[in-house]
Design an enzyme around this catalytic site. Structure first.
Site, PDB file in Angstrom:
ATOM      1  N   LYS A  31       8.877  -4.479   6.578  1.00 23.31           N
ATOM      2  CA  LYS A  31       7.382  -5.054   6.465  1.00 23.31           C
ATOM      3  C   LYS A  31       7.287  -6.603   6.586  1.00 23.31           C
ATOM      4  CE  LYS A  31       7.139  -0.686   6.408  1.00 23.31           C
ATOM      5  NZ  LYS A  31       7.195  -0.017   7.654  1.00 23.31           N
ATOM      6  N   LYS A  56       4.345  -4.645  -2.623  1.00 18.01           N
ATOM      7  CA  LYS A  56       4.863  -3.679  -1.477  1.00 18.01           C
ATOM      8  C   LYS A  56       6.565  -3.841  -1.228  1.00 18.01           C
ATOM      9  CE  LYS A  56       0.330  -2.680   0.862  1.00 18.01           C
ATOM     10  NZ  LYS A  56       0.055  -2.808   2.188  1.00 18.01           N
ATOM     11  N   GLY A 105       3.401   4.977   2.900  1.00 23.58           N
ATOM     12  CA  GLY A 105       2.750   5.169   1.497  1.00 23.58           C
ATOM     13  C   GLY A 105       3.591   5.014   0.336  1.00 23.58           C
ATOM     14  N   LYS A 151      -1.652  11.398   4.275  1.00 19.98           N
ATOM     15  CA  LYS A 151      -2.741  11.717   5.032  1.00 19.98           C
ATOM     16  C   LYS A 151      -3.148  13.402   4.836  1.00 19.98           C
ATOM     17  CE  LYS A 151      -1.605   8.281   7.985  1.00 19.98           C
ATOM     18  NZ  LYS A 151      -0.491   7.616   9.163  1.00 19.98           N
ATOM     19  N   GLU A 205       1.265  -2.226   9.267  1.00 20.27           N
ATOM     20  CA  GLU A 205       2.405  -1.931   9.387  1.00 20.27           C
ATOM     21  C   GLU A 205       2.563  -1.264  10.861  1.00 20.27           C
ATOM     22  OE1 GLU A 205       3.878   0.444   6.267  1.00 20.27           O
ATOM     23  OE2 GLU A 205       3.490   2.387   7.386  1.00 20.27           O
ATOM     24  N   ARG A 213       7.538   5.473  16.140  1.00 20.93           N
ATOM     25  CA  ARG A 213       7.907   6.705  16.385  1.00 20.93           C
ATOM     26  C   ARG A 213       6.489   7.381  16.926  1.00 20.93           C
ATOM     27  NH1 ARG A 213       5.328   8.357  12.052  1.00 20.93           N
ATOM     28  NH2 ARG A 213       5.958   7.472   9.859  1.00 20.93           N
TER      29      ARG A 213
END
Length: 453
Positions: free
Chosen positions: A115, A157, A164, A235, A287, A291
């Protein structure tokens, strides 16, 4: 590309098998001992067992998967999402073994997977990032200085986190140093890397992501998805089409995502995630996921493109089959994740045998699943049974269609999250778009306090 090994399981493995078959590519499934009778094994042309039930001993065992590539003679590998899809070492090992990796280069995975490195790449590409530390925090005094500059609340983070995971929210200065120590310890245990950084926490932000596609030379975007309805940063409902973002800011986000993809010579499908601050009408880079995403079907429904087939074509060396001007969205699509969990018992997993699994149908209703009636839902893996995706000319019609689809759903033998999702879709806040990334958990707490089921 003649023979494709799918290094995954469940619905995404089935999804990839179907795309490959339509392109006349032979497929090889891998499976654990617990998945011997799984649907993705039944549908593939060939299958290789890669170990016992535990994912670390099978689907995450690089040596065993590489051995399956060699023994099957596969000349390409699609990692799906999760498991080793963003493992740069595995991607490089596949290439070193002489097979094609269906995804971006290992170096791109490393650059965007970390990140801190991703924030640097975003800044270099002139993409807005959330105000915060310039890189990894190495000094408590630096943390205090950055916090004084960006204010509280803020988010600590993990540099190697994602999806998440590895995030701690700090409300006040007195908690900052202790929270950093705790976050570093958690990051070390979870990711093997204790690097952390801090950002301004935006409590009423929308999670907006842009689907990008590159062939290593040029990149395009396929619009945005709103994934703001989240529980514990996972989500629950995803949408594409008519989102609650101003057109001007939406265009700037899409342009920024393409700029970043081209800056890192991105190849394949990727998602650039942003936080959209409604109060400031501005956005910040969050971020990049290197994929295919779980929620990619809503983009496919709105744009009429097969993203997995495009991944295979690009990995085989073909240029992108579409240009930006040909990508025109139409209507609105919604996806919900149907999980084997009991929402009334704090989302307790509900493994067992699917005694009945009758799925909805009708116009513009799509089901992506890796299970059928009689399948055994294992406690070893992700609890998602299926994704239900609908399309409508308008958002209101798509919502009505999803409610109709959920009404036709008939699952027996285990408990699912369908009633929970239906209640969300019927809420006034969801109908009006008055939600953000922390809305769902407050809505759940308010309902519990009011005595709702």
């Amino acid at each position: 590309m003649q023979k494709l090994l799918i290094a995954n399981r469940g619905e995404i493995a089935v999804r990839i098998i179907r795309a490959a078959r339509e392109l006349d590519i032979t497929t090889v499934a891998i499976y654990s001992e617990a998945d011997e009778h799984a649907e993705h094994v039944r549908l593939a042309d060939e299958a290789v067992c890669v170990g016992p039930a535990q994912a670390t001993a099978s689907y995450l065992n690089i040596s065993n998967v590489l051995a399956a590539i060699e023994s099957s003679g596969a000349d390409a590998v699609h990692p799906g999402y999760g498991f080793m899809s963003e493992n740069a070492d595995f991607a490089q090992a596949v290439v070193d073994a002489g097979a094609v990796w269906v995804g971006p280069a290992a170096q791109a995975i490393r650059d965007m997977g970390d990140k801190v490195s991703a924030r640097r790449s975003a800044k270099a590409a002139d993409v807005n990032t959330v105000p915060g530390s310039a890189g990894e925090l190495t000094d408590p005094d630096e943390a205090v200085a950055v916090a004084a500059d960006i204010g509280f609340p803020l988010a600590i983070k993990a540099s190697a986190g994602g999806g998440g995971r590895g995030i701690r929210i700090v409300e006040q200065e007195s908690d900052l140093i202790g929270a950093i120590k705790t976050a570093k310890a958690e990051a070390r245990a979870a990711f093997g890397n204790d690097a952390v950084y801090i950002e301004r926490f935006i409590p009423r932000a929308r999670h907006i992501e842009v689907q990008v596609f590159g062939d290593g030379v040029r990149a395009v975007h396929l619009g945005m998805r709103d994934c703001s309805v989240q529980r514990r940063r996972q989500k629950v409902v995803e949408e594409a089409g008519q989102l609650f973002v101003t057109p001007e800011v939406g265009q700037r986000m899409c342009d920024a995502a393409v700029r970043l993809a081209e800056a890192v010579q991105y190849q394949g499908a990727g998602t650039v995630e942003f936080l959209y601050d409604e109060q400031r009408n501005d956005y910040y880079f969050l971020e990049m996921n290197t994929r295919i995403q779980v929620e990619h079907p809503v983009t496919e429904m709105v744009f009429g493109e097969d993203l997995v087939a495009e991944q295979l074509r690009v990995a085989a060396g073909q240029p992108l089959s579409f240009v930006q001007e040909s990508l025109v969205p139409r209507g609105h699509a919604i996806e919900i994740r149907l999980n084997a969990e009991n929402a009334d018992m704090n989302f307790l997993p509900s493994p067992g045998t699917l005694e009945k699994f009758a799925l909805p149908g009708g116009p513009f209703v799509r089901l992506d699943s890796g299970v059928v009636t009689g399948s055994v839902i294992s406690p070893y893996y992700d609890s998602m049974l299926a994704k239900i995706i609908v399309w409508g000319a308008t958002r209101d019609l798509a919502v009505a269609r999803m409610l109709r689809a959920l009404g036709e759903l008939d699952v027996q033998g285990i408990v699912t999250t369908a009633p929970f999702v239906e209640t969300i879709l019927r809420s006034p806040d969801f109908a009006s778009g008055a939600f953000h990334t922390t809305w769902l958990e407050k809505w759940m707490a308010d309902r519990a306090e009011a005595g709702a089921a």
